[in-house]
Scaffold this motif. Sequence first.
Motif, short mmCIF file in Angstrom:
data_model
loop_
_atom_site.label_atom_id
_atom_site.label_comp_id
_atom_site.label_asym_id
_atom_site.label_seq_id
_atom_site.Cartn_x
_atom_site.Cartn_y
_atom_site.Cartn_z
N ALA A 40 15.27 64.03 56.46
CA ALA A 40 15.86 62.74 56.82
C ALA A 40 16.24 61.88 55.62
O ALA A 40 16.95 60.89 55.78
CB ALA A 40 14.90 61.97 57.72
N SER A 41 15.79 62.26 54.43
CA SER A 41 16.12 61.46 53.24
C SER A 41 16.44 62.40 52.08
O SER A 41 16.10 63.58 52.11
CB SER A 41 14.96 60.55 52.86
OG SER A 41 13.86 61.31 52.41
N ALA A 42 17.07 61.85 51.07
CA ALA A 42 17.41 62.64 49.89
C ALA A 42 16.16 63.19 49.20
O ALA A 42 16.19 64.29 48.64
CB ALA A 42 18.22 61.79 48.91
N GLU A 43 15.06 62.47 49.28
CA GLU A 43 13.81 62.91 48.67
C GLU A 43 13.23 64.15 49.37
O GLU A 43 12.47 64.90 48.77
CB GLU A 43 12.77 61.78 48.68
CG GLU A 43 13.13 60.61 47.80
CD GLU A 43 14.16 59.67 48.43
OE1 GLU A 43 14.27 59.60 49.67
OE2 GLU A 43 14.89 59.03 47.66
N GLU A 44 13.57 64.36 50.63
CA GLU A 44 13.03 65.48 51.40
C GLU A 44 13.88 66.75 51.27
O GLU A 44 13.45 67.81 51.72
CB GLU A 44 12.95 65.10 52.89
CG GLU A 44 11.99 63.99 53.20
CD GLU A 44 12.00 63.62 54.68
OE1 GLU A 44 12.31 64.49 55.52
OE2 GLU A 44 11.72 62.46 55.00
N LEU A 45 15.05 66.67 50.68
CA LEU A 45 15.98 67.80 50.65
C LEU A 45 15.41 69.02 49.93
O LEU A 45 15.46 70.13 50.45
CB LEU A 45 17.30 67.39 50.01
CG LEU A 45 18.16 66.43 50.82
CD1 LEU A 45 19.36 65.98 49.99
CD2 LEU A 45 18.61 67.07 52.12
N ALA A 62 18.78 70.16 58.85
CA ALA A 62 19.43 69.01 59.49
C ALA A 62 19.28 67.80 58.56
O ALA A 62 18.17 67.51 58.10
CB ALA A 62 18.80 68.72 60.84
N ILE A 63 20.40 67.14 58.30
CA ILE A 63 20.40 66.01 57.37
C ILE A 63 21.19 64.85 57.95
O ILE A 63 21.94 65.02 58.92
CB ILE A 63 21.03 66.40 56.01
CG1 ILE A 63 22.52 66.76 56.18
CG2 ILE A 63 20.28 67.54 55.36
CD1 ILE A 63 23.30 66.88 54.88
#
Length: 100
Positions: A40-45, A62-63
């Motif tokens: 859900a966030s760029a940090e989780e990618l 899923a983003i």
Amino acid sequence: MSRLDRDALVAAVAEAVGASADDSGAADLVFEKGSIVVAASAEELKGAFKRVKKIDGYRWVAINRADLFGANPLSLGSKAGIIDAHGEILKNADIPRKKV
């Protein structure tokens, strides 16, 4: 569309593609076209693409659409596709290799 938090993104993707929770815990969601890990966030990618590499079969991350430019380079070599909250394919998943 505004940025969705993790719970909202999971719910939106599940509704859009007809997915359900993954009982095995390997992914966040499963549907007829494979397994889905939600970032859900760029940090989780980075963690999502690392996690999705361990899943057999077709796999998706899923983003939020705004994170596409950060997600695309991380997807190289993972064989994972990328979808958004509406279930639209932003990058196709590669055909999974059979284990030898």
